[in-house]
Scaffold this motif. Structure first.
Motif, PDB file in Angstrom:
ATOM      1  N   ASP A 225       0.827  -1.208   0.000  1.00 23.29           N
ATOM      2  CA  ASP A 225       0.000   0.000   0.000  1.00 23.29           C
ATOM      3  C   ASP A 225       0.861   1.258   0.000  1.00 23.29           C
ATOM      4  O   ASP A 225       0.502   2.267  -0.624  1.00 23.29           O
ATOM      5  CB  ASP A 225      -0.907   0.011   1.236  1.00 23.29           C
ATOM      6  N   ALA A 226       1.991   1.211   0.708  1.00 17.46           N
ATOM      7  CA  ALA A 226       2.846   2.385   0.816  1.00 17.46           C
ATOM      8  C   ALA A 226       3.711   2.586  -0.418  1.00 17.46           C
ATOM      9  O   ALA A 226       4.148   3.713  -0.692  1.00 17.46           O
ATOM     10  CB  ALA A 226       3.731   2.268   2.052  1.00 17.46           C
ATOM     11  N   ASP A 227       3.971   1.511  -1.148  1.00 14.51           N
ATOM     12  CA  ASP A 227       4.852   1.558  -2.313  1.00 14.51           C
ATOM     13  C   ASP A 227       6.210   2.152  -1.946  1.00 14.51           C
ATOM     14  O   ASP A 227       6.731   3.038  -2.613  1.00 14.51           O
ATOM     15  CB  ASP A 227       4.202   2.352  -3.446  1.00 14.51           C
ATOM     16  N   VAL A 228       6.759   1.641  -0.851  1.00 15.74           N
ATOM     17  CA  VAL A 228       8.038   2.115  -0.331  1.00 15.74           C
ATOM     18  C   VAL A 228       8.967   0.923  -0.158  1.00 15.74           C
ATOM     19  O   VAL A 228       8.554  -0.125   0.347  1.00 15.74           O
ATOM     20  CB  VAL A 228       7.847   2.834   1.024  1.00 15.74           C
ATOM     21  N   ALA A 229      10.217   1.085  -0.556  1.00 19.37           N
ATOM     22  CA  ALA A 229      11.216   0.035  -0.372  1.00 19.37           C
ATOM     23  C   ALA A 229      11.832   0.163   1.017  1.00 19.37           C
ATOM     24  O   ALA A 229      12.077   1.278   1.502  1.00 19.37           O
ATOM     25  CB  ALA A 229      12.300   0.136  -1.430  1.00 19.37           C
ATOM     26  N   ILE A 230      12.075  -0.962   1.667  1.00 17.32           N
ATOM     27  CA  ILE A 230      12.728  -0.954   2.978  1.00 17.32           C
ATOM     28  C   ILE A 230      14.027  -1.733   2.911  1.00 17.32           C
ATOM     29  O   ILE A 230      14.283  -2.475   1.950  1.00 17.32           O
ATOM     30  CB  ILE A 230      11.811  -1.530   4.074  1.00 17.32           C
ATOM     31  N   ASP A 231      14.831  -1.557   3.960  1.00 15.98           N
ATOM     32  CA  ASP A 231      16.148  -2.185   4.016  1.00 15.98           C
ATOM     33  C   ASP A 231      16.246  -3.286   5.065  1.00 15.98           C
ATOM     34  O   ASP A 231      17.192  -4.078   5.033  1.00 15.98           O
ATOM     35  CB  ASP A 231      17.206  -1.119   4.322  1.00 15.98           C
ATOM     36  N   SER A 232      15.296  -3.312   6.010  1.00 14.59           N
ATOM     37  CA  SER A 232      15.399  -4.299   7.084  1.00 14.59           C
ATOM     38  C   SER A 232      14.020  -4.681   7.596  1.00 14.59           C
ATOM     39  O   SER A 232      13.049  -3.930   7.462  1.00 14.59           O
ATOM     40  CB  SER A 232      16.252  -3.759   8.237  1.00 14.59           C
ATOM     41  N   VAL A 233      13.965  -5.862   8.202  1.00 15.22           N
ATOM     42  CA  VAL A 233      12.764  -6.339   8.889  1.00 15.22           C
ATOM     43  C   VAL A 233      13.192  -6.827  10.265  1.00 15.22           C
ATOM     44  O   VAL A 233      14.101  -7.657  10.383  1.00 15.22           O
ATOM     45  CB  VAL A 233      12.081  -7.491   8.123  1.00 15.22           C
ATOM     46  N   ASP A 234      12.535  -6.300  11.290  1.00 10.53           N
ATOM     47  CA  ASP A 234      12.820  -6.697  12.671  1.00 10.53           C
ATOM     48  C   ASP A 234      11.646  -7.527  13.172  1.00 10.53           C
ATOM     49  O   ASP A 234      10.533  -7.017  13.338  1.00 10.53           O
ATOM     50  CB  ASP A 234      13.007  -5.447  13.529  1.00 10.53           C
ATOM     51  N   CYS A 235      11.900  -8.806  13.422  1.00 13.90           N
ATOM     52  CA  CYS A 235      10.841  -9.732  13.854  1.00 13.90           C
ATOM     53  C   CYS A 235      10.531  -9.631  15.336  1.00 13.90           C
ATOM     54  O   CYS A 235       9.701 -10.396  15.853  1.00 13.90           O
ATOM     55  CB  CYS A 235      11.239 -11.170  13.507  1.00 13.90           C
ATOM     56  N   GLY A 236      11.179  -8.718  16.045  1.00 10.88           N
ATOM     57  CA  GLY A 236      10.872  -8.490  17.443  1.00 10.88           C
ATOM     58  C   GLY A 236      11.194  -9.682  18.320  1.00 10.88           C
ATOM     59  O   GLY A 236      12.068 -10.493  18.027  1.00 10.88           O
ATOM     60  N   GLY A 237      10.465  -9.790  19.423  1.00 13.85           N
ATOM     61  CA  GLY A 237      10.674 -10.885  20.369  1.00 13.85           C
ATOM     62  C   GLY A 237       9.507 -11.848  20.353  1.00 13.85           C
ATOM     63  O   GLY A 237       8.955 -12.147  19.301  1.00 13.85           O
ATOM     64  N   GLY A 238       9.143 -12.317  21.526  1.00 15.12           N
ATOM     65  CA  GLY A 238       8.037 -13.261  21.639  1.00 15.12           C
ATOM     66  C   GLY A 238       8.447 -14.710  21.695  1.00 15.12           C
ATOM     67  O   GLY A 238       7.600 -15.588  21.895  1.00 15.12           O
ATOM     68  N   PHE A 239       9.732 -14.988  21.513  1.00 15.90           N
ATOM     69  CA  PHE A 239      10.212 -16.373  21.496  1.00 15.90           C
ATOM     70  C   PHE A 239       9.987 -16.990  22.877  1.00 15.90           C
ATOM     71  O   PHE A 239      10.406 -16.439  23.890  1.00 15.90           O
ATOM     72  CB  PHE A 239      11.679 -16.410  21.104  1.00 15.90           C
ATOM     73  N   PRO A 240       9.341 -18.153  22.932  1.00 13.59           N
ATOM     74  CA  PRO A 240       8.820 -18.649  24.205  1.00 13.59           C
ATOM     75  C   PRO A 240       9.786 -19.515  25.002  1.00 13.59           C
ATOM     76  O   PRO A 240      10.808 -19.989  24.504  1.00 13.59           O
ATOM     77  CB  PRO A 240       7.620 -19.488  23.755  1.00 13.59           C
ATOM     78  N   VAL A 241       9.396 -19.712  26.262  1.00 10.96           N
ATOM     79  CA  VAL A 241      10.102 -20.572  27.210  1.00 10.96           C
ATOM     80  C   VAL A 241       9.111 -21.616  27.712  1.00 10.96           C
ATOM     81  O   VAL A 241       7.910 -21.341  27.822  1.00 10.96           O
ATOM     82  CB  VAL A 241      10.652 -19.733  28.384  1.00 10.96           C
ATOM     83  N   ALA A 242       9.590 -22.814  28.025  1.00 11.76           N
ATOM     84  CA  ALA A 242       8.720 -23.900  28.477  1.00 11.76           C
ATOM     85  C   ALA A 242       8.434 -23.767  29.971  1.00 11.76           C
ATOM     86  O   ALA A 242       9.205 -24.237  30.805  1.00 11.76           O
ATOM     87  CB  ALA A 242       9.365 -25.250  28.172  1.00 11.76           C
ATOM     88  N   TYR A 243       7.342 -23.104  30.290  1.00 17.86           N
ATOM     89  CA  TYR A 243       6.846 -23.052  31.663  1.00 17.86           C
ATOM     90  C   TYR A 243       5.941 -24.262  31.898  1.00 17.86           C
ATOM     91  O   TYR A 243       5.456 -24.879  30.941  1.00 17.86           O
ATOM     92  CB  TYR A 243       6.058 -21.766  31.905  1.00 17.86           C
TER      93      TYR A 243
END
Length: 395
Positions: A225-243
């Protein structure tokens, strides 16, 4: 605070300096810690080998740069352990976190990924060499441009809000631009960015590997929709732990899903970032809390929700626990317990239930595990109850 004399048959508790690279008093076991301890407060335990092993999992498997989210546990020993293991990038959120990491690892690359920053924090970070900043509004973008003097070397990362996913703790309510705003912000930021990226967070303790694919597909549609090129993608956190009661897929499945989604959505060749916090340090830390009183199935401890057990009180998931008896007793089976912290506030309660031997009594110690993330980091000094004792257990 720690004894130096032991019974002849006891294993020496404090390990030689050559075995202690954490900068902390180091012990071979929790039992050795408790035999040596003469203090009255709870004890924070770090397991440097577990932290290093978690870091190697990400460094060897994640399809991009690994940024440690310092907020999860800013203890200098944690940062030192991660740096020694090979982590070179750190996600910081404040002036103090910038200064902390640079004091321990001066050559680390810092990413200021808090989407809302004070003007003073922006100026300080830029002067300290930080060039990567996150934003999620036009006001924040303008603030960063003004406070860096419209610098031409900025790497700007737009935080987008995601549709609700399957994480145990959704995080889209506070930060992130919606679709319409994201389109406008990408177009506005592109002329001012040496590098432009998009960042997102699927939510803390993500239990569905496909959430990352859904997030990356959403980012691709916004970019269309933005028609803009980007240089990076940051997938953030959220990686889980076995509780307890949570059985996430192996971490390699998350890495594979992200790699596949990056390729499928046309992000191959871009710089890829990830911001694990909990996944790097949760299992590498715990709290040893002493039982001060027992009333039926209620245990009164010398640490609680105003201390390092905040998550154990606030989160809907359980934490693993272990009992260390003050004296030998025969096994009496198991029972479920509730914890109360030491403060005078009735809200200082951790419902659990916590599964422990039924014979637990005053003077015993309980190790509440998986508190390496958001445990010690959230502890306050309310009511005068706090601990300044952190040790390393080299197990």
């Amino acid at each position: 605070m720690f004894k130096t004399d032991y019974a002849p048959l006891a294993r020496p508790a404090i390990l030689p300096d050559s075995d202690n690279r954490s900068g902390l008093p180091a012990f071979a076991s929790v039992g050795d810690v408790l035999r040596a301890y003469e203090g009255d407060d709870a004890i924070f335990v770090l397991y440097p080998k577990k932290i290093a092993a978690a870091a190697r999992t990400f460094l060897n498997g994640f399809p991009g740069k690994v940024l440690y989210a310092v907020k999860a546990n800013p203890h200098p020993a944690v940062i030192k352990t991660l740096w020694t293991t090979g982590v070179r990038n750190f996600d910081v959120a404040s002036t103090r976190e910038v200064e902390l990491v640079q004091s321990i690892a001066p050559s680390a690359k810092l990413f200021f990924m808090h989407p809302v920053k004070s003007r003073a924090a922006i100026r300080h970070a830029y002067a300290a060499g930080v060039r990567d900043f996150s934003f999620d509004s036009a006001e924040e973008l303008q603030k960063m441009l003004e406070e860096t003097g419209y610098a031409n070397d900025l790497c700007l990362h737009l935080r987008v809000a995601l549709p609700k996913g399957n994480a145990a703790m959704p995080l889209s309510g506070k930060f992130g631009a919606d679709r319409e705003a994201a389109v406008d912000l990408l177009q506005a930021a592109r002329p001012h960015s040496m590098q432009l990226g998009v960042t997102f967070h699927v939510g803390s303790q993500c239990l569905d590997v496909e959430d990352y694919d859904r997030a990356l597909r959403y980012v691709r549609s916004v970019l269309g929709d933005a028609d803009v090129a980007i240089d990076s993608v940051d997938c953030g956190g959220g990686f889980p732990v076995a509780y307890p009661d949570m059985k996430p897929a192996p971490m390699g499945d998350y890495f594979s899903a992200i790699r596949k989604a990056l390729d499928a959505n046309g992000f191959a060749g871009l710089q890829v970032l990830g911001e694990p916090g909990r996944a790097l340090c949760a299992q590498g830390g715990s709290t040893l809390a002493r039982v001060e009183a027992r009333k039926g199935r209620d245990l009164y401890l010398n640490d609680g929700s105003y201390g390092s057990l905040f998550d154990a009180a606030q989160c809907a998931w359980k934490f693993p626990v272990k009992l260390y008896r003050s004296a030998p007793r025969p096994d009496a089976g198991k029972a479920d317990f509730r914890f109360f912290g030491p403060t005078c506030d009735s809200l200082d309660v951790m419902e659990g239930p916590f599964d422990l031997p039924a014979d637990v009594q005053e003077g015993d110690w309980i190790e509440v595990c998986h508190l390496g993330a958001y445990g010690q980091a959230l502890a306050s000094r309310f009511n005068g109850f706090y601990s300044e004792t952190t040790v390393a257990v080299m197990a």
